[in-house]
Design a protein around this motif. Sequence first.
Motif, PDB file in Angstrom:
ATOM      1  N   ALA A 101       4.789 -42.854  -0.009  1.00  0.00           N
ATOM      2  CA  ALA A 101       4.477 -41.553  -0.591  1.00  0.00           C
ATOM      3  C   ALA A 101       5.742 -40.712  -0.745  1.00  0.00           C
ATOM      4  CB  ALA A 101       3.459 -40.820   0.277  1.00  0.00           C
ATOM      5  N   VAL A 102       6.597 -40.736   0.273  1.00  0.00           N
ATOM      6  CA  VAL A 102       7.850 -39.973   0.222  1.00  0.00           C
ATOM      7  C   VAL A 102       8.762 -40.519  -0.882  1.00  0.00           C
ATOM      8  CG1 VAL A 102       9.972 -39.418   1.479  1.00  0.00           C
ATOM      9  CG2 VAL A 102       7.765 -39.261   2.644  1.00  0.00           C
ATOM     10  N   VAL A 103       8.888 -41.854  -0.931  1.00  0.00           N
ATOM     11  CA  VAL A 103       9.727 -42.481  -1.963  1.00  0.00           C
ATOM     12  C   VAL A 103       9.204 -42.127  -3.356  1.00  0.00           C
ATOM     13  CG1 VAL A 103      10.472 -44.670  -2.966  1.00  0.00           C
ATOM     14  CG2 VAL A 103      10.479 -44.373  -0.488  1.00  0.00           C
ATOM     15  N   ALA A 104       7.890 -42.202  -3.546  1.00  0.00           N
ATOM     16  CA  ALA A 104       7.291 -41.894  -4.844  1.00  0.00           C
ATOM     17  C   ALA A 104       7.547 -40.437  -5.230  1.00  0.00           C
ATOM     18  CB  ALA A 104       5.788 -42.174  -4.815  1.00  0.00           C
ATOM     19  N   ALA A 105       7.346 -39.524  -4.281  1.00  0.00           N
ATOM     20  CA  ALA A 105       7.515 -38.091  -4.565  1.00  0.00           C
ATOM     21  C   ALA A 105       8.974 -37.751  -4.877  1.00  0.00           C
ATOM     22  CB  ALA A 105       7.018 -37.263  -3.381  1.00  0.00           C
ATOM     23  N   VAL A 106       9.885 -38.239  -4.032  1.00  0.00           N
ATOM     24  CA  VAL A 106      11.306 -37.918  -4.210  1.00  0.00           C
ATOM     25  C   VAL A 106      11.841 -38.515  -5.510  1.00  0.00           C
ATOM     26  CG1 VAL A 106      13.627 -38.271  -3.287  1.00  0.00           C
ATOM     27  CG2 VAL A 106      11.755 -37.640  -1.749  1.00  0.00           C
ATOM     28  N   SER A 107      11.512 -39.791  -5.749  1.00  0.00           N
ATOM     29  CA  SER A 107      12.021 -40.447  -6.958  1.00  0.00           C
ATOM     30  C   SER A 107      11.400 -39.849  -8.217  1.00  0.00           C
ATOM     31  CB  SER A 107      11.779 -41.959  -6.904  1.00  0.00           C
ATOM     32  OG  SER A 107      10.413 -42.251  -6.688  1.00  0.00           O
ATOM     33  N   PHE A 108      10.161 -39.388  -8.136  1.00  0.00           N
ATOM     34  CA  PHE A 108       9.517 -38.755  -9.297  1.00  0.00           C
ATOM     35  C   PHE A 108      10.189 -37.421  -9.628  1.00  0.00           C
ATOM     36  CE2 PHE A 108       6.278 -35.814 -11.023  1.00  0.00           C
ATOM     37  CZ  PHE A 108       6.011 -36.470 -12.211  1.00  0.00           C
ATOM     38  N   VAL A 109      10.442 -36.608  -8.601  1.00  0.00           N
ATOM     39  CA  VAL A 109      11.111 -35.321  -8.824  1.00  0.00           C
ATOM     40  C   VAL A 109      12.516 -35.544  -9.385  1.00  0.00           C
ATOM     41  CG1 VAL A 109      12.043 -33.266  -7.697  1.00  0.00           C
ATOM     42  CG2 VAL A 109       9.771 -34.097  -7.075  1.00  0.00           C
TER      43      VAL A 109
END
Length: 519
Positions: free
Chosen positions: A244-252
Motif C-alpha cells: 500500500a505504501v509503495v503504491a501510494a508513494v509511487s503513484f504520487v
Amino acid sequence: MNPSTNPASLPPLSGGKLVLATIAVALATFMNVLDSSIANVAIPTISGNLGVSVDEGTWVITLFSAANAVSIPLTGWLTQRVGQIKLFVGAILLFVLSSWLCGLAPNLIVLLAARVLQGAVAGPLIPLSQAILLGSYPKEKSSHALSLWAMTATVGPIAGPALGGWITDSYSWSWIFYINIPVGLFAAGVTWMIYRTRETPSRRLPIDKVGLVSLIAWVASLQIMLDKGKDLDWFNSPVICTLAVVAAVSFVFFMIWELTEKSPVVDLRLFAVRNFRGGTIAISVAYAVFFSNLVILPQWIQAYLNYRAVDAGMVTAPLGIFAVLLAPVMAKIMPKSDARVLATLAFVGYAIVFFMRSGYTTGVDAWTLVLPTLLQGIPTALFFVPLTAIILSGLPPERIPAAAGLSNFVRVFAGGVGTSLATTGWNNRTILHHSQLMEQASIDNPTFTGAVSSLHATLGGSGDQALAFFEQSLNAQAAMLGLNDIFWLSAVIFIVIIPLIWLTKPGKGGAGGAASAAH
C-alpha cells in the motif's frame, strides 16, 4: 494511433486486397478480445489442475489486464520508434509465443508470468488495428471501418465463454491458449504481406524512463495488494501494508513527474479537459463493473449450480448477440444523435440487467440466467462508441492519439482493479451472510432442529450426513446472497455515474473528427 501513421500519400486499399486485409487485422483484434474473456469460465478448472484456490486462479485474468494497461500508453512511442506495421506484426507474433507458453505452463507461477507477457504485448494491438483499418479505407468510409472493427471486438464475448467452456470440458484448458497460434500466424502473415510496403516512418525518440518505472511500480503494487489482500488479512499483514505504501508513494511521484515532464509517457494534462475527464471516468468505472461481473458470474454458476464449464460459457455467451447485431445501426445513428443520451440509455440498461440478477436464488433455472445476459448486449452496443466520442470530442487532432491511449489505459486497468474488488467483496459478503445464517442454526431453534431431523429421515445414514448436507446448502445460500449484493451494488453504481456523462459537452462530429484525425 499516431499522427505519423496513415500518411495521406498512401492510397486506400480496394477490392480483394481490402477484404483480406480487413479479415487479417480483425482477426488480431478478435484474438486479443477473445483471450480476455475465454479464460473466465476456465478459472475453476485451471485452479484445480494447478492446485491453487479459485481466488488465486483469478490472477490469470487480473494480471493480464494490469500488464495490458501498462503497455497501452507506450503504443504511440513504440510506433514512432519501430514503425506501425512492424510493431503490429511483432506484437501479434509475441502474443502467439506467450499463448504457447501459457498452454505449456506446469504451475501457476509460470502461467502468470506468461500471462503478464501476453498482456504486455497485447497493448498495441487494439489501437493499431483501429489505425491500420482507418488507413485502409477511403476517408468517407471511416465509419464503416470502425463499425467492422466494433463488430469484431464484440464477437469476443459471444465466442469466448462458450468456446472456452467447450475446449476446457472436451480437451484441456491449455488449448484455450493454443488456439491463438494458427489465428495469430495467419493474421501476422497476411498483414505483413499486404502492409509491409505501407510502413510508417520511424525515428529515435527519448523514452520517459522514470515515468514508465513509476507507472509499473504503482500499477503492479496496487494490483498485487488487491489480489492478495483477502488471503493475507489485509492491513493486518505487513506485506499488504508495504504494498500500500509503495503504491501510494509511487503513484504520487508518478503524478508529479508526469505533470512536469516535457515528454511524459502518459499525458495527464488531458484530464484538465472536461469531456475527456468526465468520459474517461464514466467509461472506466462502467467497464470495471461490467468486466468484474463477467468474471465472477461463471465462477458462481460452476461452483454452486454445478454447471460444466461449457454450460457456464453458453449462459454468458448471449451477451454479444445484440452487441454485434446493433453495431452497424450504431454507426448510422451516432452522427445524428447526442452521445450523452445513448450513453445514458446504456447505463440505465445495465442497471436494469443487474437489478434482474440481484433476485437470483440457488434454484434459478437456465432461462432466468440467460435472459439478463441476452438483454445486456443492448446496452453493450450503446456503451463504447458514444463514450469514446465524448472522450475525444473537442480535442485537436494532434492530441487524439494520446487521449485514446490514456483513456484505454485507465479503462483496462479499472477492469483489473474492479475484478479484484468484486471478488473480494463477494467473498466478504458471503462470509457475512454465512455468519448471519449460522445464527439460526441452534439446537434451541425448533425450525433448525426440525429441518435437520427431516433431512436425516430423507437421507438416511447418520446425523452427521444431515448436518453436512445442511452446511453445504447454507454455504450455497450464503454465496448466492453475497453475489446478489454485488449485483445490486453494480446496478446502483451505473445509476450513480450517469451525471458524469452530463457534465460533458461533446460537440457534433466528435467521433468523425477522431476518425479523420487518423488519416
